[in-house]
Design a protein around this motif. Structure first.
Motif, PDB file in Angstrom:
ATOM      1  N   LEU A 207     -66.052  37.763 -55.510  1.00 41.77           N
ATOM      2  CA  LEU A 207     -65.644  39.090 -55.964  1.00 41.77           C
ATOM      3  C   LEU A 207     -66.768  40.106 -55.781  1.00 41.77           C
ATOM      4  CD1 LEU A 207     -63.949  38.299 -59.408  1.00 41.77           C
ATOM      5  CD2 LEU A 207     -62.893  38.313 -57.137  1.00 41.77           C
ATOM      6  N   ALA A 208     -66.381  41.333 -55.439  1.00 42.28           N
ATOM      7  CA  ALA A 208     -67.281  42.476 -55.485  1.00 42.28           C
ATOM      8  C   ALA A 208     -66.900  43.284 -56.720  1.00 42.28           C
ATOM      9  CB  ALA A 208     -67.139  43.326 -54.225  1.00 42.28           C
ATOM     10  N   VAL A 209     -67.816  43.397 -57.673  1.00 41.19           N
ATOM     11  CA  VAL A 209     -67.546  44.032 -58.960  1.00 41.19           C
ATOM     12  C   VAL A 209     -68.377  45.305 -59.091  1.00 41.19           C
ATOM     13  CG1 VAL A 209     -67.580  43.713 -61.468  1.00 41.19           C
ATOM     14  CG2 VAL A 209     -67.173  41.739 -59.968  1.00 41.19           C
ATOM     15  N   HIS A 210     -67.766  46.342 -59.640  1.00 37.55           N
ATOM     16  CA  HIS A 210     -68.497  47.574 -59.946  1.00 37.55           C
ATOM     17  C   HIS A 210     -68.885  47.529 -61.425  1.00 37.55           C
ATOM     18  CE1 HIS A 210     -68.813  52.225 -59.422  1.00 37.55           C
ATOM     19  NE2 HIS A 210     -69.783  51.744 -60.186  1.00 37.55           N
ATOM     20  N   LYS A 211     -70.125  47.101 -61.680  1.00 35.62           N
ATOM     21  CA  LYS A 211     -70.614  46.979 -63.055  1.00 35.62           C
ATOM     22  C   LYS A 211     -70.945  48.348 -63.634  1.00 35.62           C
ATOM     23  CE  LYS A 211     -74.863  46.287 -64.566  1.00 35.62           C
ATOM     24  NZ  LYS A 211     -74.957  47.070 -65.824  1.00 35.62           N
TER      25      LYS A 211
ATOM     26  N   ASP B 171     -66.822  38.838 -69.419  1.00 30.07           N
ATOM     27  CA  ASP B 171     -65.714  39.368 -70.214  1.00 30.07           C
ATOM     28  C   ASP B 171     -65.145  40.634 -69.594  1.00 30.07           C
ATOM     29  OD1 ASP B 171     -65.930  37.305 -71.991  1.00 30.07           O
ATOM     30  OD2 ASP B 171     -66.990  38.432 -73.532  1.00 30.07           O
ATOM     31  N   LEU B 172     -66.000  41.439 -68.972  1.00 28.58           N
ATOM     32  CA  LEU B 172     -65.522  42.654 -68.306  1.00 28.58           C
ATOM     33  C   LEU B 172     -64.524  42.308 -67.206  1.00 28.58           C
ATOM     34  CD1 LEU B 172     -65.804  45.762 -67.585  1.00 28.58           C
ATOM     35  CD2 LEU B 172     -67.494  45.002 -65.900  1.00 28.58           C
ATOM     36  N   VAL B 173     -64.879  41.364 -66.342  1.00 26.85           N
ATOM     37  CA  VAL B 173     -64.015  40.990 -65.222  1.00 26.85           C
ATOM     38  C   VAL B 173     -62.799  40.203 -65.714  1.00 26.85           C
ATOM     39  CG1 VAL B 173     -63.910  39.627 -63.095  1.00 26.85           C
ATOM     40  CG2 VAL B 173     -65.918  41.051 -63.579  1.00 26.85           C
ATOM     41  N   ASN B 174     -63.028  39.301 -66.695  1.00 19.28           N
ATOM     42  CA  ASN B 174     -61.945  38.518 -67.294  1.00 19.28           C
ATOM     43  C   ASN B 174     -61.131  37.780 -66.226  1.00 19.28           C
ATOM     44  OD1 ASN B 174     -60.442  37.530 -69.469  1.00 19.28           O
ATOM     45  ND2 ASN B 174     -58.957  39.188 -69.344  1.00 19.28           N
ATOM     46  N   TYR B 175     -61.839  37.117 -65.324  1.00 18.73           N
ATOM     47  CA  TYR B 175     -61.168  36.377 -64.251  1.00 18.73           C
ATOM     48  C   TYR B 175     -60.613  35.067 -64.809  1.00 18.73           C
ATOM     49  CZ  TYR B 175     -60.157  35.219 -59.424  1.00 18.73           C
ATOM     50  OH  TYR B 175     -59.497  34.929 -58.250  1.00 18.73           O
ATOM     51  N   PRO B 176     -59.461  34.597 -64.301  1.00 25.72           N
ATOM     52  CA  PRO B 176     -58.818  33.417 -64.883  1.00 25.72           C
ATOM     53  C   PRO B 176     -59.576  32.098 -64.703  1.00 25.72           C
ATOM     54  CG  PRO B 176     -57.618  34.194 -62.946  1.00 25.72           C
ATOM     55  CD  PRO B 176     -58.609  35.252 -63.304  1.00 25.72           C
ATOM     56  N   THR B 177     -60.487  32.009 -63.735  1.00 25.74           N
ATOM     57  CA  THR B 177     -61.310  30.805 -63.589  1.00 25.74           C
ATOM     58  C   THR B 177     -62.768  31.180 -63.795  1.00 25.74           C
ATOM     59  OG1 THR B 177     -61.503  31.124 -61.188  1.00 25.74           O
ATOM     60  CG2 THR B 177     -59.705  29.738 -61.967  1.00 25.74           C
ATOM     61  N   ARG B 178     -63.595  30.170 -64.075  1.00 28.24           N
ATOM     62  CA  ARG B 178     -64.999  30.416 -64.387  1.00 28.24           C
ATOM     63  C   ARG B 178     -65.758  30.883 -63.148  1.00 28.24           C
ATOM     64  NH1 ARG B 178     -69.020  29.232 -67.967  1.00 28.24           N
ATOM     65  NH2 ARG B 178     -71.053  28.693 -67.103  1.00 28.24           N
ATOM     66  N   ILE B 179     -66.367  32.051 -63.234  1.00 29.85           N
ATOM     67  CA  ILE B 179     -67.229  32.581 -62.189  1.00 29.85           C
ATOM     68  C   ILE B 179     -68.487  33.126 -62.845  1.00 29.85           C
ATOM     69  CG2 ILE B 179     -65.393  33.131 -60.531  1.00 29.85           C
ATOM     70  CD1 ILE B 179     -65.469  36.017 -61.533  1.00 29.85           C
ATOM     71  N   TYR B 180     -69.513  33.372 -62.035  1.00 31.00           N
ATOM     72  CA  TYR B 180     -70.765  33.855 -62.596  1.00 31.00           C
ATOM     73  C   TYR B 180     -71.394  34.853 -61.638  1.00 31.00           C
ATOM     74  CZ  TYR B 180     -71.724  29.635 -59.892  1.00 31.00           C
ATOM     75  OH  TYR B 180     -71.719  28.652 -58.923  1.00 31.00           O
TER      76      TYR B 180
END
Length: 233
Positions: A68-72, A91-100
């Motif tokens: 994922l490309a996320v805009h923090k 928690d911001l992204v709240n993706y259904p599987t564990r990511i880091y």
């Protein structure tokens, strides 16, 4: 497999090899090894470990990789530990599987952060010798001089080292663009402070071939071509 150690009986169960109770019996019989070494009760499997039963390698079925490309936004912390920091990137992204998150972007900065469950890509991006470009837009507290730009380009002494030479372009009276190929802790802020400037805003707009092109607080999946390019040194 998770990016955290798990008990051997849980590992064999999740791999579909046997039940946890059966795994405990196999361990008591001395039929399980990890990386060629016999194990004891309570032994955990770490990412990258090789688990064998009676000399046969037990492959853990890997989960599908997510990129994922996320805009923090400013104020969000790049940590996976929700107990320590409530306002965190996971928690911001709240993706259904564990990511880091891949690397970090300090709390008071905003912009592009990559998130994944692919440990190999994390290592490739974070290894200093790969010199991946990271581009930032920065504003500071007073007018920028040519001397400031030249010193930023040629290296600034911080954290008991001198920063690697980099590209710096003045954009306005108090703003500039900088492209780094290293990732020292709070590097841009420390470089500016060493030259008696204070950062007012800091935004990461690119990591290697990935451009920040989503709204603040949102994310998108990387394309196949973007992932392929990340794997290139």
């Amino acid at each position: 497999m998770s990016d955290e150690p798990i008990r051997i009986n849980k590992y064999l169960s999740q791999a579909g090899f046997c039940s946890r109770r059966e795994a405990d019996k196999l361990m008591e019989q001395g039929r399980i090894t990890i990386n060629g070494e016999l194990i004891t009760m309570g032994t955990k499997v770490n990412p990258g470990d090789k688990v064998y039963v009676d000399g046969k390698l037990i492959e853990f079925e890997t989960e599908e990789h997510v990129y994922l490309a996320v805009h923090k936004p400013k104020g969000v912390v790049c940590t996976t530990n929700a107990k320590v920091e409530k306002n965190n990137i996971v928690d911001l992204v709240n993706y259904p599987t564990r990511i880091y998150p891949v690397g970090r972007l300090d709390k008071m900065s905003e912009g592009l952060i990559l998130m994944t469950n692919d440990g190999e890509i994390v290592n490739k991006i974070l290894r200093a010798r790969h010199y991946h470009d990271k581009e930032y837009l920065v504003t500071v507290d007073k007018p920028i001089t040519e001397q400031f730009i030249e010193k930023m380009r040629n290296g600034v002494p911080i954290l008991d080292t001198i920063t690697r030479k980099c590209e710096v372009e003045k954009l306005g009276d108090r703003s500039f663009k900088i492209i780094l190929t290293q990732g020292l802790n709070r590097q841009i802020r420390r470089m500016c402070e060493a030259l008696d400037y204070r950062v007012r805003t800091l935004k990461r707009t690119r990591i290697k071939n990935i451009i920040l092109d989503v709204e603040k607080g949102n994310y998108r999946h990387l394309t196949k071509e973007e992932v392929k390019d990340l794997y290139r040194n």
